[in-house]
Each structure stands twice: as C-alpha cells, then as structure tokens.
Design a protein around this motif. Structure first.
Motif, PDB file in Angstrom:
ATOM      1  N   ALA A 197      -2.884  -4.313  -7.594  1.00 19.77           N
ATOM      2  CA  ALA A 197      -4.084  -5.094  -7.942  1.00 19.77           C
ATOM      3  C   ALA A 197      -5.061  -5.067  -6.774  1.00 19.77           C
ATOM      4  N   LEU A 198      -4.532  -5.275  -5.571  1.00 15.69           N
ATOM      5  CA  LEU A 198      -5.366  -5.249  -4.357  1.00 15.69           C
ATOM      6  C   LEU A 198      -6.027  -3.885  -4.190  1.00 15.69           C
ATOM      7  N   GLU A 199      -5.225  -2.820  -4.348  1.00 23.20           N
ATOM      8  CA  GLU A 199      -5.764  -1.468  -4.158  1.00 23.20           C
ATOM      9  C   GLU A 199      -6.907  -1.185  -5.133  1.00 23.20           C
ATOM     10  N   GLU A 200      -6.754  -1.650  -6.376  1.00 26.68           N
ATOM     11  CA  GLU A 200      -7.789  -1.394  -7.385  1.00 26.68           C
ATOM     12  C   GLU A 200      -9.118  -2.020  -6.947  1.00 26.68           C
ATOM     13  N   LEU A 201      -9.042  -3.197  -6.359  1.00 21.40           N
ATOM     14  CA  LEU A 201     -10.272  -3.860  -5.899  1.00 21.40           C
ATOM     15  C   LEU A 201     -10.789  -3.243  -4.602  1.00 21.40           C
ATOM     16  N   LEU A 202      -9.867  -2.792  -3.736  1.00 20.75           N
ATOM     17  CA  LEU A 202     -10.308  -2.136  -2.494  1.00 20.75           C
ATOM     18  C   LEU A 202     -11.110  -0.875  -2.820  1.00 20.75           C
ATOM     19  N   ARG A 203     -10.696  -0.174  -3.891  1.00 22.62           N
ATOM     20  CA  ARG A 203     -11.433   1.035  -4.284  1.00 22.62           C
ATOM     21  C   ARG A 203     -12.840   0.687  -4.745  1.00 22.62           C
ATOM     22  N   LEU A 217     -14.402  -9.359  -1.129  1.00 27.04           N
ATOM     23  CA  LEU A 217     -13.081  -9.381  -1.757  1.00 27.04           C
ATOM     24  C   LEU A 217     -12.230 -10.458  -1.087  1.00 27.04           C
ATOM     25  N   VAL A 218     -11.783 -11.401  -1.897  1.00 29.09           N
ATOM     26  CA  VAL A 218     -11.010 -12.535  -1.384  1.00 29.09           C
ATOM     27  C   VAL A 218      -9.583 -12.451  -1.923  1.00 29.09           C
ATOM     28  N   ALA A 266      -9.247  -6.730   2.553  1.00 34.31           N
ATOM     29  CA  ALA A 266      -9.819  -7.946   1.973  1.00 34.31           C
ATOM     30  C   ALA A 266     -10.658  -8.638   3.044  1.00 34.31           C
ATOM     31  N   ASP A 267     -11.741  -9.313   2.618  1.00 34.92           N
ATOM     32  CA  ASP A 267     -12.662  -9.890   3.595  1.00 34.92           C
ATOM     33  C   ASP A 267     -12.203 -11.238   4.120  1.00 34.92           C
TER      34      ASP A 267
END
Lengths: 331, 264
Positions: B42-48, B58-59, B80-81
């Motif tokens: 899930a994290l990787e999808e948002l990092l992309r 991104l939190v 993540a920020d």
C-alpha cells in the motif's frame, strides 16, 4: 417483516453459486441449535432479473428470498450492495447475518457492519451455539491458530463464512420470492462497475498437470528454486508456487496455486517450504497424494499432507530427486 | 492531492508464537515485530504516485503501542512525509470498530483524497479496518486491489482481485479508500539517506483525549468483540511424519509415491 437469520445470495448474473446453499445449510443448523423455526431464515439477492434464479434458493433453504432489484445494482459494487444490505437488515432486524467470504462478500460485509455500528467476524470456518451463545470460529496468524470470537450483545451479529464451512442445505423448502426495488439510484453511487477481465496468463497450465512440485517462502530466493525445478524435472511434473513466491517475483503469477491463483488436483503434489496458509490449501487439497517438506513441525501444511518430512528442504529435496532418478533407472 | 496510508506493526511470521496464559491471544514477550507485509505494498503504491508528482503530501498512520513507532519510521525512511501515531492504553484491547473510529477521528479533516491500507494484517487477518474507515467517513471503498490508476482529479480506476484469475474493474469517485493485495508492485527498501532523513521527520502522537474519544465507550464496544479462546488448529488427519537421514527418508518417500500414485 422480520427474521432471525439473513443470508446473502451469491450469484453471477443470476447463476447461483454453491456458497449460497452452504450459508443456508449453516443457517438451518444454527436455527436448530437456537430453537428458531425454519421460517425464520431468509435470503437476500441483490441484482436485476433475479426472480427466476431466486426460486431455486426458496426451494432449497430460504423461507423467503428478498430480491432487491434495480439497474444501479445489476453488477456488483461495494457501494451499491452495502446500501441495499444495510436497508434490508434494518427492515428485517435479524439476529445473525451470514455472508460468504468471497471477494465480493469480504468487500462489502465490513462496510455494512460499520454502517450498522456493529462488529463483524470475518472468514469464519464455523459458527455454532455454545451455552446458548453463537460463537464464531476463524483462523488468525495465517492459520497458525484458531480464534473463537463472541460478539456479545451486538445485533445483528455479522459474519463472513469460508467456502466449505458447512455442507449445503440438503432438504427442500416451500419458500417464497419477494421482489422489491433496490432503492438505490446510479447517480448516488460513488462506485461504477466497469467490467471484469482475465488476469495475466502464460504458457503454464497447472490444472492439467499430474505431478506438481511447489515451492514456498521457505525456498528463500528466486535463484534457489533449482532444487524444486530438478525434482519436478525428475518426476516429469510442473512447478507450482505459493503466493509469496509469485508476489516477490521469484516465479510468474501463472505458477501460483491457491484461492487467488489456480486450483489443482494432480495425482501427486509435493509442497517444499510452504507453510500452508488457507489460501494455498484451498487450491491444492484435492490432490491425490500430498507430500510436505517443511522445517516447522507445526506448519499447517502437515494437516492436509498424507506424508511429511520435518527438515531442511535443501537436504531432503535433492535427496528425493536422486532417489526418484535411481528408482526410474531401475524400472 | 494528499494521501494517507494506514499501517500496522505485526509480529514477524518467523517469530516464536506461544499462546498466552489466558488462552486468548499470543504471548507478546518473545515476538519480534515489523511493518505488515500487505501495508508495504500500500505504501509503495502511494510512493509511486508521489514520485510521479501526483501526490503532494503522504502521511502514514498507525494505531498501536510505543513499539509501533518503528513501523512508522520505516514508512518515513522510504519516503512518507510525516506520520501520526495513535497511542493510548485504552486502545490496547480495542475491537476493530473502535480502532477504525479512532483513525477516523484523527483523519476526518485531513483532506486526504486517497486512503490506502493493506488488504489484511498478518496477525489478526481481520480485513476490516479499511472498509470500516471508508464507511465511517462516507467514502467508497474497494478491497484486494491489484491495479490502481488515477484517471483525473475526481476518479480512481481500480482492478479488484476475484477468484479464478479474474479481476473486476471499478471506478471510484474521490475521495476513496482502497485496500491492496500483495503483488500489486515491488515494494522498495529504505536507502541509508532515507533512514537518516526519517530521523528529522515528524511523528505526531495522539491520545484518546486528543481525539475527543471516550475510553468507556471503547470498552463497551470492545465487549462486543471478545476472543473467547485462541488454540492451535485441530490436527485434521495429519501427515505421517517420516524421520531419519535424508537419503533414507527419500527412498521411503519414493516407495510410497510409487505405491500411492504410480507416477514413478
């Protein structure tokens, strides 16, 4: 308008799936345990043009099948299904709601529970009354343990139930079908169905294989799959894998055996370094003869295997390859 | 747009699991912990999406005890920020619905267009928090997503995994909540530079009183989700276990395979 148990009919464009009758089988057993009448069991079908197929559900377990119909819910979306479920549950005020633990069931059931403000027991392998209370049995820690949950005074008690958790209802019932409007307009939905497609497919077809040698997380790395390949080659079989292996890219997705991959039934299935998560087991438990090799003596794979070896697969698998070659040389 | 990833710290799958003395959960003392595998995807999808410039901030958010902050650090180290840690003793034995309510109290005004989570946690396997949060926020939801594509500022198209190697395509109106299946991407590892940078990033801690939630109400809700017992699975028929030197075991296996299957 009330019932004690409400089950969700699972169908694909009107074709009723087996899960539906398993949920009704479970509902009848629970009604018996609770002292409820068979007329307290209802089923809900959501979609369009369902009255025909629904009559088979009314004849096989449901005292009444409520068909909530509308163009907006013709195809499954979580938003559409959850709205209908919430409103029908509100009107029927059942004690227990049973939904299949299928991709659509697990998608919408928790949304419905949160909308009703009640807890949910997911992926149940059993529901049974114990000292007058319904208890929900499910796996935790990927099958390492069985968890039994009591939903207290929640009303309704909502559960998603694994396929095969109960035999299908075997009797006949003089049920009725009631068609009602779904009461959902496409414009108010925030999800729109845009089709169903096939996933990636390749040249490998494990469904036809008579021997499958599968590797799991225990193999450790893509480049260590050699031992699995050599055993498969010696046996003239295909190479299978559990989900972590294809997720990590050690093998392409087409090798994946299990609920999100393929279901196989070879004469011989050898599981190397596979712990045996339920998602894998449902895809291979129909194999004729199952051999499991794993370093963890408590691995669930040993529960479905016919014969097992506890130990290092990098010692046992090559030894097995040698023994197979030797045996073939002798014949 | 801004995005949120819901994560959980879970015991590593190779930890020594023992049932606690009450027989209701596992003994936590012997376990080692890490970021839930599903959540890494899930994290990787948002990092992309952040790398592509689509996501501005991104939190990462978790609910858990003190130790769970190290899972948030992992998220910060990969990109993540900032992070939010909901931590309160009254949540230690909370039911999933109460956990979701705490998350919603923390994020409802956050302006997140996309909220992602893993399909399930590797410990409890509940598959509930994502859909719960979606419903409590009044947002559309899709689970077990294998592909995600932002079509414009208003819609996300997802492909949900069905059975028998099929996928359902659904368009969700933003803001939306999505849970992802493993295998959707290849999660990255933190770089040394990322690990160093993470030390300067903010982890904001929130308690129940910060969220204006009542411990009594959580206790009442949690009484409706009580683990009566945790036990090893019943050994169905169970395999006959062979032991001895590898070569000897292998010969015995060959004998049985030949006898039972005829494939050799």
């Amino acid at each position: 308008m009330a019932c004690k148990i409400l089950t969700l009919v699972e169908h694909e464009s009107g074709a009723i799936r087996d899960t539906t009758f398993e949920l009704l089988g479970l509902a009848h057993r629970l009604a018996g345990e609770a002292g409820w009448s068979a007329s307290d069991i209802k089923a809900l079908a959501i979609g369009q043009d369902l009255a025909g197929p629904a009559s088979s559900v009314a004849a096989r377990g449901a005292a009444e099948v409520i068909c909530a119909e509308g163009e907006a819910v013709r195809d499954y979306t979580c938003d559409g299904h959850a709205r209908v479920l919430e409103s029908v549950i509100g009107a029927e005020s059942p004690e227990i709601v049973l939904i299949g633990h299928t991709p659509n069931g697990w998608d919408c059931a928790p949304v419905v529970a949160a909308g009703l403000g009640v807890p949910i027991a997911t992926e149940c392998s059993n529901v049974a009354f114990e000292n007058g209370r319904p208890l929900f049995t499910r796996k935790a820690f990927n099958g390492k343990f069985i968890q039994v949950v009591d939903l207290g005074d929640a009303r309704p008690k909502v559960a998603t139930v694994q396929r095969g958790a109960s035999p299908a209802f075997g009797g006949g019932t003089p049920g009725t079908v009631r068609v009602v409007p779904a009461g959902v307009a496409a414009g108010e939905l925030r999800a729109a169905f845009a089709g169903v497609k096939k996933g990636e497919t390749g040249a490998v077809d494990l469904t036809q294989a008579s021997v499958i040698v599968s590797g799991g997380r225990g193999v450790g790395a893509a480049e260590k799959f050699g031992v699995v390949r050599e055993l498969a080659a010696a046996l003239g079989g295909q190479i299978g894998a559990s989900r972590p292996v294809t997720d990590m890219g050690w093998l392409p997705h087409e090798h994946q055996v299990g609920s999100s991959g393929v279901t196989v039934n070879p004469k011989l299935y050898i599981a190397c370094g596979i712990s045996g998560a339920i998602q894998h087991i449902v895809g291979m438990k129909g194999s004729g003869y199952i051999v499991a090799i794993n370093k963890d003596p408590d691995a669930p794979i040993f529960g479905v295997a016919d014969v097992g070896v506890v130990g290092d697969l990098f010692e046992i698998v090559p030894a097995l390859t040698r023994a197979v070659k030797e045996a073939k040389g002798q014949t | 747009m801004n995005a949120l990833v819901l994560i959980k710290q879970v015991p590593n799958t190779d930890s020594p699991f023992r049932i606690n003395s009450a027989g209701t959960w596992v003994e936590e003392g012997n376990l080692t912990y890490g970021l839930n595998d599903y959540d890494r995807y899930a994290l990787e999808e948002l990092l992309r999406l952040k790398d592509a410039g689509t996501i501005t901030e991104l939190v990462a958010l978790t609910v858990g005890p003190e130790r769970a902050s190290s899972a948030l650090r992992t998220c910060l180290a990969t990109g993540a920020d900032r992070a939010v840690h909901i931590k309160d003793d009254a949540l230690a034995a909370a039911d999933p619905l109460s956990v979701a309510r705490a998350i919603v109290a923390a994020v409802k005004d956050g302006g997140f267009s996309l909220i992602l989570a893993g399909l399930q946690a590797d410990d409890d396997n509940y598959m509930q928090i994502g859909p719960f949060v979606a419903r409590l926020l009044g947002r559309p939801c899709a689970t077990a997503v294998m592909r995600l594509e932002l079509r414009d500022g208003a819609t996300v198209r997802v492909e949900r995994e069905l059975e028998n190697n099929r996928l359902q395509i659904v368009d969700l109106r933003l803001p939306a909540v999505i849970t992802v299946q493993t295998g959707i991407n290849e999660p990255r590892y933190a770089s040394l530079k990322g690990i160093m940078a993470a030390k300067k990033k903010e982890i904001r801690t929130l308690t129940l009183s910060d969220l204006k939630l009542d411990a009594g109400a959580i206790a009442a809700a949690s009484a409706r989700f009580r683990t009566v017992r945790l036990a090893p699975p019943p050994k169905a028929k169970g395999a006959e276990i062979l032991s001895g030197p590898a070569d000897q075991v292998a010969k015995e296996l060959v004998r049985r395979i030949r006898e039972k299957t005829g494939v050799i």
